[in-house]
Design an enzyme around this catalytic site. Structure first.
Site, PDB file in Angstrom:
ATOM      1  N   LYS A 104       0.861  -1.194   0.000  1.00 54.03           N
ATOM      2  CA  LYS A 104       0.000   0.000   0.000  1.00 54.03           C
ATOM      3  C   LYS A 104       0.885   1.228   0.000  1.00 54.03           C
ATOM      4  CE  LYS A 104      -4.516   0.786   0.328  1.00 54.03           C
ATOM      5  NZ  LYS A 104      -5.566  -0.206   0.013  1.00 54.03           N
ATOM      6  N   ASN A 219     -16.034   6.279  -4.643  1.00 54.14           N
ATOM      7  CA  ASN A 219     -16.156   5.301  -5.728  1.00 54.14           C
ATOM      8  C   ASN A 219     -16.818   4.015  -5.233  1.00 54.14           C
ATOM      9  OD1 ASN A 219     -15.750   3.928  -8.241  1.00 54.14           O
ATOM     10  ND2 ASN A 219     -13.984   2.946  -7.322  1.00 54.14           N
TER      11      ASN A 219
HETATM   12  N1  GLU Z   1      -7.326   0.123  -3.188  1.00 53.03           N
HETATM   13  C1  GLU Z   1      -8.094  -1.056  -3.469  1.00 53.03           C
HETATM   14  C2  GLU Z   1      -8.122  -1.978  -2.258  1.00 53.03           C
HETATM   15  O1  GLU Z   1      -7.962  -1.553  -1.156  1.00 53.03           O
HETATM   16  C3  GLU Z   1      -7.656  -1.748  -4.754  1.00 53.03           C
HETATM   17  C4  GLU Z   1      -6.244  -2.219  -4.783  1.00 53.03           C
HETATM   18  C5  GLU Z   1      -5.771  -2.693  -6.146  1.00 53.03           C
HETATM   19  O2  GLU Z   1      -6.564  -2.741  -7.058  1.00 53.03           O
HETATM   20  O3  GLU Z   1      -4.584  -3.008  -6.241  1.00 53.03           O
HETATM   21  O4  GLU Z   1      -8.389  -3.149  -2.370  1.00 53.03           O
END
Ligand code: GLU
Length: 414
Positions: A104, A219
């Site tokens: 992340k 979103n």
């Molecule tokens: N930010 C999204 C999550 O927390 C998507 C992560 C991604 O597609 O790599 O799952």
């Protein structure tokens, strides 16, 4: 005690490993991120001054494949939050059974205070600074809270400029014109809708039988609301950063989603029978399914003691605290955990990465059908293991993930 996202992760990890009968050594590695990068990102502001922003990219695990996970821009981003979000991504990819580890990123900034030019310069500089550790086979970023396709477009362009190779598969959640996947924008919400359907089916119910309350109209929240509404669910409450609205007889979600997407705030929304309430009232509104779709640490112990829902489906990452989880278990309120419920986003990110590498693109129907299969398999595995071990769905999901990640580590001899 002050909330710490990473401590929450560790608490659940220990419980799940104990349920699996694992010795401490068997899962020790999962307690630590593989790699953490902290950067100070200088940005020339429109007025000529220079501001320095704090940024992070944390790679929790690459045992099952390249690290994967979004980048968030938020004023409250800190190291513990990004570490927890990275670990949850490793677990999410393992539960969804896609060949990725977890990572992340985040920048401590309120993007609403920046101009488009400042936002672009911040994104490009941050990309340059994390470029040495990302790449299609190393670590693949994506959107998260307050980031979007435009930001991913700057990222893919900047990575190409830095490395000398334009590489679409370095990031997912791109606009369609740059190799994004059909269905990616609504994928997280669609996955949340599917998991809610799977849960209700276990109880002999359908979406058209239930009322739903959703925290967050970003979103994920807005797509979840729209898709559940289209399936006939009655949405009795929603919120955004400005406030919350409820209506016992059901909200007009098409109108509200369009209102929010035009950049307006819910404090300014008005319609017959709509009441403006605070966040606590929204979360404790009487409904069948409560769907927190904003940030972590929302369903606290106090909220959990007062919720009037039958089920909770976590569309956000980490919205229910470990303390609240205990209360909900006591009150026999099932919680479909984030690492299962909101996996639809990263599943379609995986499809985007696959399509980029093949250079061949699928129709939206194909993407949605593949997403359905992946989510359905994940739900069944979690449900069955939770039943077998007499555990909550959260522990069930963690157990599926721990098994998969440690199996990969053992085979590789890590
Ligand atoms: N930010 C999204 C999550 O927390 C998507 C992560 C991604 O597609 O790599 O799952």
């Amino acid at each position: 005690m002050a909330y710490n996202a990473y401590d929450n992760y560790l608490a659940v990890l220990d419980k799940a490993a104990a349920k699996l009968g694992m010795a401490k050594d068997g899962y020790e590695l999962l307690k630590y991120p593989e790699r953490e990068l902290k950067v100070s990102v200088p940005v020339k502001m429109d007025d000529g001054s220079v501001k320095v922003f704090e940024g992070f990219r944390v790679q929790h695990s690459s045992s099952r494949g390249p690290c994967k996970g979004g980048i968030r821009y938020h004023q409250n981003v800190d190291e513990s939050e990004v570490k927890a979000l990275a670990a949850w991504m490793s677990f999410k990819c393992a539960v969804a059974n896609i060949p990725y580890g977890g990572a992340k990123g985040g920048i401590k900034v309120d993007p609403k205070t920046l101009s488009q030019g400042e936002l672009e310069r911040l994104t490009r500089r941050f990309t340059t600074m994390i470029a040495p550790i990302i790449g299609p086979d190393k670590d693949v970023p994506a959107p998260d809270v307050n980031t979007n396709g435009q930001i991913m477009a700057w990222l893919v362009d900047q990575f190409g400029a830095v490395t000398g190779n334009y590489t679409p598969a370095v990031v997912t959640g791109k606009p369609l014109e740059l190799g994004g996947s059909l269905g990616r924008l609504a994928a997280t919400g669609r996955g949340v809708m599917f998991t809610t359907q799977f849960l209700l089916a276990k109880m002999g119910k359908k979406l058209s039988d239930v009322s739903i309350c959703i925290q967050g109209m970003g979103n994920v929240g807005s797509n979840t609301a729209l898709l559940c509404y289209e399936e006939g669910a009655k949405i009795v409450g929603v919120s955004d950063v400005s406030g919350a609205i409820v209506c016992e007889s059901g909200l007009n979600i098409k109108e509200i989603a369009a209102f929010c997407r035009s950049g307006k705030l819910l404090v300014d929304y008005d319609a017959d029978g709509v009441k403006h309430v605070d966040n606590f009232t929204l979360l404790t509104t009487k409904c069948d399914v409560l769907i927190p779709a904003a940030l972590e640490n929302q369903v606290t112990k106090e909220v959990a003691e007062n919720v009037q829902c039958t089920y909770i489906v976590e569309a956000a990452n980490g919205p229910v605290t470990a303390e609240a989880d205990a209360v909900l278990e006591e009150r026999a309120i099932p919680v479909v955990p984030d690492i299962l419920a909101n996996a639809g986003g990263v599943v379609v990110s995986y499809f985007e990465w696959v399509q980029n590498r093949m250079g061949f693109y699928w129709s939206e129907e194909e993407v949605n059908a593949k997403l359905y299969t992946q989510m359905s398999n994940a739900f069944t595995e979690v449900w069955n293991l939770a039943a077998e071990k007499n555990a909550t769905l959260r522990l069930g999901a963690y157990m599926v993930a721990i098994r998969r990640i440690t199996a990969a580590q053992n085979l590789r001899g890590i």
